[in-house]
Design a protein around this motif. Structure first.
Motif, mmCIF file in Angstrom:
data_model
loop_
_atom_site.group_PDB
_atom_site.id
_atom_site.type_symbol
_atom_site.label_atom_id
_atom_site.label_comp_id
_atom_site.label_asym_id
_atom_site.label_seq_id
_atom_site.Cartn_x
_atom_site.Cartn_y
_atom_site.Cartn_z
ATOM 1 N N THR A 5 32.640 18.284 92.187
ATOM 2 C CA THR A 5 32.686 19.521 91.538
ATOM 3 C C THR A 5 34.030 19.839 90.709
ATOM 4 O O THR A 5 33.514 20.968 90.293
ATOM 5 C CB THR A 5 31.971 20.535 92.683
ATOM 6 N N ASN A 6 34.970 19.648 90.894
ATOM 7 C CA ASN A 6 35.603 19.754 89.983
ATOM 8 C C ASN A 6 35.685 18.711 88.745
ATOM 9 O O ASN A 6 36.045 19.937 87.453
ATOM 10 C CB ASN A 6 37.394 19.358 90.204
ATOM 11 N N GLY A 7 34.730 18.484 88.013
ATOM 12 C CA GLY A 7 34.332 17.656 86.954
ATOM 13 C C GLY A 7 35.278 17.221 86.248
ATOM 14 O O GLY A 7 35.668 16.907 84.928
ATOM 15 N N ARG A 8 35.728 16.124 87.174
ATOM 16 C CA ARG A 8 37.003 16.048 86.909
ATOM 17 C C ARG A 8 36.833 13.999 87.558
ATOM 18 O O ARG A 8 36.810 13.816 88.483
ATOM 19 C CB ARG A 8 38.854 16.221 87.415
ATOM 20 N N LEU B 57 36.043 26.607 92.966
ATOM 21 C CA LEU B 57 35.839 25.777 93.199
ATOM 22 C C LEU B 57 36.155 26.174 94.920
ATOM 23 O O LEU B 57 36.132 25.298 95.659
ATOM 24 C CB LEU B 57 37.038 25.249 92.466
ATOM 25 N N MET B 58 37.058 27.096 94.783
ATOM 26 C CA MET B 58 37.799 27.159 96.828
ATOM 27 C C MET B 58 36.824 27.711 97.359
ATOM 28 O O MET B 58 36.729 26.878 98.428
ATOM 29 C CB MET B 58 39.622 27.532 96.398
ATOM 30 N N ASN B 59 36.050 28.414 97.066
ATOM 31 C CA ASN B 59 35.253 29.245 97.309
ATOM 32 C C ASN B 59 33.315 28.368 97.300
ATOM 33 O O ASN B 59 33.308 28.354 98.739
ATOM 34 C CB ASN B 59 34.528 30.861 96.622
ATOM 35 N N ASP B 60 33.309 27.913 97.003
ATOM 36 C CA ASP B 60 32.712 26.650 97.352
ATOM 37 C C ASP B 60 32.813 25.728 97.889
ATOM 38 O O ASP B 60 32.355 25.690 98.894
ATOM 39 C CB ASP B 60 32.607 25.763 95.727
ATOM 40 N N PRO C 102 24.910 17.839 85.520
ATOM 41 C CA PRO C 102 25.111 18.591 87.152
ATOM 42 C C PRO C 102 25.260 17.132 87.876
ATOM 43 O O PRO C 102 25.497 17.250 89.207
ATOM 44 C CB PRO C 102 23.127 18.678 85.927
ATOM 45 N N ASP C 103 24.743 15.934 87.933
ATOM 46 C CA ASP C 103 24.289 14.932 88.730
ATOM 47 C C ASP C 103 25.807 14.566 89.227
ATOM 48 O O ASP C 103 26.194 14.631 90.373
ATOM 49 C CB ASP C 103 24.257 13.921 88.173
ATOM 50 N N PHE C 104 26.432 14.331 87.913
ATOM 51 C CA PHE C 104 28.021 14.576 87.971
ATOM 52 C C PHE C 104 29.439 15.290 89.147
ATOM 53 O O PHE C 104 30.022 14.976 90.445
ATOM 54 C CB PHE C 104 29.316 14.271 86.727
#
Lengths: 206, 206
Positions: free
Chosen positions: B53-56, A145-148, B45-47
């Motif tokens: 990006t952390n899915g939370r 996540l940090m890398n992205d 993928p949309d979320f």
């Protein structure tokens, strides 16, 4: 006359290092007091009564003021400085990464460093051993996540070096001691090198 | 014209409730979007591409601005308001309790609430079952630390109601769903009643 600032700490801990690194960037001298957490020196009646009822280090002290929680201590030291962006969105984004560090990063990356390099894998108890796969997976996800986030960005928040970079650097740059491979995260590596090259930087073991 | 604030959330979550409670005290309307975390609605993928990006959850959104991490979202909403003390020591103390909430409180008290009242004790996997004694002990220690701190004090930081009270209230007032007994912590009970009696307060299921 201003009273000295005292850091009650365990020098190996990245949480303590964050505070030293923040102080170094701000040119603030800290008086360091070392405790051996493995022999319970932060659980003595004296420590609990006078330093932190939670039995934890780091604690930052000035006179009667005692402040536990590493990221809060960094905030206190950096109040009013360029290490905290004044823009509302950037400031909240910085805090986002600091809260994330304590919730998703430290419990995996810092804990595995301690388990692997202090306790030793052979000495882990059954519960620790059962948690290994999940902590490895969650730690790798945190680094990814940090890398992205760092792809196309120099710093974590507000286009400038801030407390978010300091608190994330503390355990990230020694993540290999916990079994992670930083080569897998090239943006993280480039960012860590950038942090270490800043004027005012000090090493964990300084 | 100001764009609406959107809260991407799962209403049962105390982390999402914190943000609604902060907004309620500030009189800020939030547009609520509900996701079912049990069916992976925050891992689509949309979320991941458009929300976090952390899915939370929670994520607070206004226009292009997206802010994950509940306590950072509370900070952003409350910037410049009386919910954040302006005094340097009080502000750092408030953050101390907010970082502590994410590190020592939520992983025990919120997690046990979910395990006991959503998953159900009979359905826990082996690793979860093995973690129960430690999470119960750490959760009780967290409530005891709060209780000690509140002896002779009305609020967590700076002698006034602040974000520290809001974020700690979220999972504390429903701790019994995780098997804790709030009668054992009378100062915590009195403080929670005080929070619930404030003008502007809203309930978790409001």
């Amino acid at each position: 006359m201003t009273e000295p600032m005292i850091l009650h700490e365990y020098a190996f801990s990245g949480n303590c290092y964050k505070i030293r690194l923040t102080a170094a960037h701000l040119g603030i001298p800290l008086e360091r007091r070392e405790y051996d957490i493995s022999t319970g020196e932060t659980r003595t009646p004296d420590f609990l009564a006078n330093i932190n009822t939670n039995g934890r280090i780091p604690v930052l002290q000035q006179g009667d003021f005692r402040l536990p929680e590493s990221n809060a201590a960094c905030w206190w030291l950096a109040t009013g400085s360029a290490l905290i962006p004044s823009d509302r969105d950037a400031q909240a984004n910085m805090l986002r990464w600091m809260f994330w560090e304590q919730y998703d990063h430290e419990p995996n990356i810092a804990v595995l460093r301690r388990w692997m390099s202090v306790i030793g894998e052979a000495n882990l108890d059954e519960l620790q051993r059962m948690q290994l796969p999940l902590k490895r997976k969650a730690g790798a996800a945190a680094l990814a996540l940090m890398n992205d986030h760092l792809a196309g960005r120099h710093w974590f928040a507000g286009n400038a070096f801030s407390l978010a970079d300091i608190v994330l650097y503390a355990y990230t740059h020694v993540a290999e001691a916990g079994g992670f491979t930083l080569d897998d995260y090239p943006h993280v590596q480039a960012w860590a090198a950038q942090v270490a090259a800043l004027p005012g930087h000090i090493a964990l073991d300084a």
